[in-house]
Design an enzyme around this catalytic site. Structure first.
Site, short mmCIF file in Angstrom:
data_model
loop_
_atom_site.label_atom_id
_atom_site.label_comp_id
_atom_site.label_asym_id
_atom_site.label_seq_id
_atom_site.Cartn_x
_atom_site.Cartn_y
_atom_site.Cartn_z
N LEU A 241 0.86 -1.19 0.00
CA LEU A 241 0.00 0.00 0.00
C LEU A 241 0.90 1.24 0.00
O LEU A 241 1.12 1.87 1.05
CB LEU A 241 -0.91 -0.04 1.24
CG LEU A 241 -2.23 0.72 1.20
CD1 LEU A 241 -3.02 0.45 2.46
CD2 LEU A 241 -2.10 2.19 0.94
N GLU B 197 1.92 4.22 -2.99
CA GLU B 197 1.75 4.62 -4.39
C GLU B 197 3.08 4.94 -5.07
O GLU B 197 3.25 4.69 -6.26
CB GLU B 197 0.78 5.81 -4.48
CG GLU B 197 -0.69 5.45 -4.28
CD GLU B 197 -1.09 5.15 -2.84
OE1 GLU B 197 -0.27 5.41 -1.92
OE2 GLU B 197 -2.21 4.65 -2.62
N PHE C 4 -7.37 5.02 -6.12
CA PHE C 4 -8.20 6.24 -6.12
C PHE C 4 -7.31 7.43 -6.45
O PHE C 4 -6.23 7.56 -5.85
CB PHE C 4 -8.85 6.48 -4.75
CG PHE C 4 -9.91 5.48 -4.38
CD1 PHE C 4 -11.24 5.66 -4.76
CD2 PHE C 4 -9.59 4.35 -3.65
CE1 PHE C 4 -12.21 4.74 -4.42
CE2 PHE C 4 -10.56 3.41 -3.30
CZ PHE C 4 -11.88 3.61 -3.68
N ASP D 149 -7.55 10.26 -5.46
CA ASP D 149 -7.34 10.99 -4.21
C ASP D 149 -6.07 10.57 -3.49
O ASP D 149 -5.57 11.28 -2.63
CB ASP D 149 -8.54 10.73 -3.29
CG ASP D 149 -9.85 10.81 -4.05
OD1 ASP D 149 -10.59 11.77 -3.86
OD2 ASP D 149 -10.13 9.89 -4.86
N PRO E 88 1.20 10.37 -2.96
CA PRO E 88 2.52 9.82 -2.57
C PRO E 88 3.40 9.50 -3.79
O PRO E 88 4.61 9.45 -3.67
CB PRO E 88 2.17 8.53 -1.81
CG PRO E 88 0.79 8.77 -1.31
CD PRO E 88 0.11 9.60 -2.37
N HIS F 9 -12.80 10.35 -2.01
CA HIS F 9 -13.14 9.38 -3.06
C HIS F 9 -13.79 10.08 -4.23
O HIS F 9 -14.50 9.45 -5.01
CB HIS F 9 -14.07 8.29 -2.52
CG HIS F 9 -13.46 7.48 -1.42
ND1 HIS F 9 -13.50 7.87 -0.11
CD2 HIS F 9 -12.74 6.34 -1.45
CE1 HIS F 9 -12.85 6.99 0.64
NE2 HIS F 9 -12.38 6.06 -0.15
#
Ligand code: TPP
Ligand code: MG
Length: 758
Positions: free
Chosen positions: A486, A488, A511, A513, A517, A558
């Site tokens: 997890l 990005e 997402f 959003d 990162p 989201h």
């Protein structure tokens, strides 16, 4: 200690008086090491002189880091292993085979500078023939890319056919080579270990047992910030020592013999496939951070003098004398030869041609493959010839009351018309069948990481929180479709490294959003690798991103848009389909093209009734930069894309019904490049333009279109250019607020009517 014969190449005067070897290094190798280290120092000194004479424009030195670099280069193999060095690795690059002349070309910013053609600062190494990959100035971005590079090597060894060239897509232009036991070297400073991407990279390399040597060149400072501020307890080795599968070395990096032995052990470990290695090399920084820094402002003389006692160049010189490998005459001879060559190289570099201003647009995008060209305009196959119209992603419409992806029903309806989700899944599947270089990874994209559950048929599998990648792991295996941590940046950084080696990662950001990162990789790395290396390297990754609102309950995190942040980044293609057929065609173009693509998929459209279509077959493509006229009209032009398209269409139909105004509705489909010709032709006809977009109004994508229309079509306008967009807020949870924030059909209708009546 092992002994070998004295190298016969040695001349008298330079003579090695001993046949001893030093941790496996022969006398001749130590002389070569001295040559390299002294050369490295003298290139730095020369550049500093040139900077003071204002003949070069920036200088950052490798002084103090020479021994560790030369040692690494002696152990690893240029053009075989892969290298992600950082700016202090001048000696490494010289020892791998780069020349001082090439480095001086970089310093003057010459057209023939092999690193970048004058686009990057000096010491930003890129030597394709040596497998030294282009790097940026951003500290730490190279580390995850190095991990991806190592993963690509392993993948290619397991899928050798993937390396084959193929006509008709990016593969035609991408040479792929691999060895099977290659190592990826990556280096960084002590300060850079503070960044998150460092930890993400270590974690992934450790977990996947990748053959990466991480070399931390610890000179105790990051500009003026000392190591104890960066690293809890002041020693990075202590902090990383718990990572499994690693081989660890902590060494005096000013001693080439010690460093050589450490790299030998590290490389043996990596090449044998045991996992990664971590070499923590204590070095010194005798020349301040760069010529823009004066370390006397924050380091007292005593500390600097203590450092100087460990100067690797002086230490090796003394060592050679003490061991009787060279005498003073021999040392002087080497140094004189280097000085003479340096003078000749400098004279030549100062006369080298500089790049011409009209070359600045070269290599923003691939010069070989133009995704706006007719080659990417193919027709849909007749429905019965489509190879795969029933992917496992479902056709059920999303219940707007509940965006929780787990609640999406997966049963396909019998209708030949498929949803956008269906067609994206089918396109991925067909492209993966066609092109073994494609790998898919991201958060939750696998059917199941614990594949034994799948094998035992205990579970159906997940395949993405929106099910877009459903069934792909089952068909193509866990080495082609797999879950990422997890993180990005981990996803995009690794994908960039893989693509540099020739793979085609099609990664997912769950997402929009949460794309941030990865922003450093998406802004400073992926889109600019080709341009900054003057076309020596490229990384045509596809990044699929679920984006957008109108979810009823999606709220702030989201529902975000923000596409203009990415269309503002040269080198990145950005597409945003509004319907299933375009999604299939644009995704195929994205995969086959030679540029990095941000592929924006609107969550609300995944399973919308609007815009469903039969699967158009395994070769259907839509070129980038070609808008679609959703409906022709004469009264005004509406320019939009994404989820606003169906809303604008409804509003336009109402306007025609109730007020007999015909609206020309343009769906841009791709945002960079965008179809200016279609916009201009339409506005010249209707003389009125409205740009509608889901993102917040100010500074949004429509601002650029409005400005262009005002600038270039001023004389064609009968009314001001208008925009309809979200409010300048984030999107709220409560549906009443969400409706007020996002542009609604009624807002579009009102704006169209006002514009028509102006
Ligand atoms: C992400 C990022 N932040 C800030 C900078 C500015 N900067 C350049 S080098 C540097 C210090 C790096 O220190 P370290 O990692 O210890 O390497 P060293 O220069 O000491 O070899 C900083 C802060 C940068 N290039 N990138
Ligand atoms: Mg440092």
């Amino acid at each position: 200690m092992a002994t070998t014969k004295v190298d016969p190449k040695l001349n008298e005067g330079d003579i090695a008086k001993t046949a001893k070897t030093y941790q496996g290094l022969t006398s001749q190798q130590l002389i070569d090491a001295y040559r390299m280290m002294f050369t490295s120092r003298r290139v730095d000194d020369r550049e500093i002189l040139l900077k003071r004479q204002q003949k070069v424009f920036f200088q950052i030195s490798g002084a103090g880091h020479e021994a560790v670099g030369v040692a690494a280069a002696f152990v690893l193999k240029p053009g075989y292993d892969w290298f992600y060095p950082y700016y202090r690795d001048r000696a490494l690059c010289l020892a791998l085979g780069a020349t001082p002349y090439e480095m001086l070309l970089g310093a003057v910013g010459a057209a023939d500078d092999p690193n970048s053609g004058g686009r990057q600062m000096p010491s930003h190494w890129a030597y394709p023939r040596l497998n030294v990959v282009t790097q940026s100035s951003a500290t730490g971005t190279q580390i995850l890319q190095a991990v991806g590079c190592a993963e690509a090597g392993r993948y290619l060894a397991q899928h050798p056919n993937a390396a084959r060239k193929a006509e008709g897509d990016y593969r035609q232009f991408k040479d792929v080579h691999f060895q099977g036991d290659e190592i990826t070297y990556v280096s960084l400073g002590d300060g850079t270990t503070s960044g998150g991407e460092f930890w993400e990279a270590l974690n992934t390399a450790s977990n996947r047992r990748l053959p990466v040597i991480f070399c931390v060149e610890d000179n105790q400072y990051a500009i003026s910030v000392p190591v104890e501020v960066q690293t809890s307890g002041g020693n990075i080795s202590r902090l990383v020592s718990g990572f499994p599968n690693f081989h660890f070395e902590e060494i005096d990096g000013t001693d080439p013999v010690v460093a050589y032995a450490a790299f030998q052990r590290a490389s043996d470990y990596c090449r044998a496939g045991h996992g990664p290695a971590f070499v923590h090399a204590h070095v010194i920084r005798p020349y301040s951070h760069s010529l823009s820094d004066d370390e006397r402002l924050y380091r007292p003389d005593a500390e600097r003098q203590a450092d100087a006692a460990h100067d690797p160049v002086h230490r090796l010189q003394l060592f050679l004398l003490r061991e009787g490998i060279l005498d003073e005459k021999g040392i002087n001879k080497i140094e004189r030869e280097i000085e003479e060559q340096m003078q000749a190289d400098t004279d030549r570099a100062l006369e080298a041609a500089v790049p011409q201003p009209d070359t600045i647009y070269n290599f923003v995008y691939s010069p070989d493959l133009d995704p706006t060209s007719a080659a990417f305009e193919t027709h849909a196959a007749a429905p019965e010839t489509a190879t795969d119209g029933k992917p496992s992603a479902g056709s059920q419409n999303v219940n707007p009351q509940n965006i929780s992806p787990q609640n999406i029903n997966l049963q396909s309806k019998a209708s030949p018309n498929k949803t956008m989700a269906d067609l994206i899944n089918a396109t991925l599947r067909d492209e993966m069948r066609r092109d073994e270089r494609i790998v898919i990874f991201g958060e939750d994209v696998a059917d199941a990481s614990r594949e034994e559950y799948l094998k035992q048929k205990l579970i159906k599998g997940k395949g993405g929180v929106f099910k877009l990648t459903s069934g792909l792991q089952l068909e193509f295996g866990s080495d082609r479709v797999f879950n990422s941590p997890l993180a990005e940046a981990d996803i995009v950084g690794r994908a960039t490294g893989m693509a540099t080696r020739g793979l085609k990662p099609v990664v997912e950001i769950q997402f929009f959003d949460y794309i941030w990162p990865a922003m450093m990789q998406l802004r400073d790395e992926l889109p600019i690798i080709r341009w900054r290396s003057n076309n020596a390297f490229s990384a045509p990754v596809v990044v699929r991103v679920a984006i957008g609102g109108y979810l009823t309950g999606g709220a702030i995190y989201h529902s975000q848009c923000g596409e203009s942040i990415f269309t503002h980044t040269p080198g990145l293609r950005v597409v945003f389909p509004s319907n299933a057929l375009d999604a299939a065609g644009l995704l195929r173009t994205a995969i086959r093209c030679d540029d990095p693509v941000l592929f924006l998929e609107h969550k609300r459209l995944y399973r919308e009734t609007y815009g469903r279509a039969p699967y158009p077959g395994p070769d259907y493509m839509v070129p980038f930069g070609k808008a679609k006229i959703v409906q022709p009209g004469t009264g005004l032009t509406v320019i939009t894309y994404g989820a606003v398209v169906p809303r604008a269409l409804q509003a336009a139909q109402k306007l025609e019904r109730e007020h007999q105004v015909s609206v020309e509705l343009i769906d841009l489909r791709s945002l960079n490049p965008f179809d200016w010709e279609a916009i201009a032709a339409s506005v010249k006809k209707t003389n009125r333009a409205l740009i509608a977009y889901e993102d917040s109004l100010s500074w949004g994508y429509g601002a650029e279109i409005a400005a262009r229309i005002a600038d270039q079509l001023f004389h064609d306008l009968d009314a001001p250019v208008k925009r309809v967009a979200a409010t300048d807020t984030f999107v709220a949870y409560q549906p009443i607020l969400e409706n007020a924030i996002l542009p609604q059909t009624s807002d579009l209708f009102r704006a169209m009517k006002e514009l028509a009546e102006f």
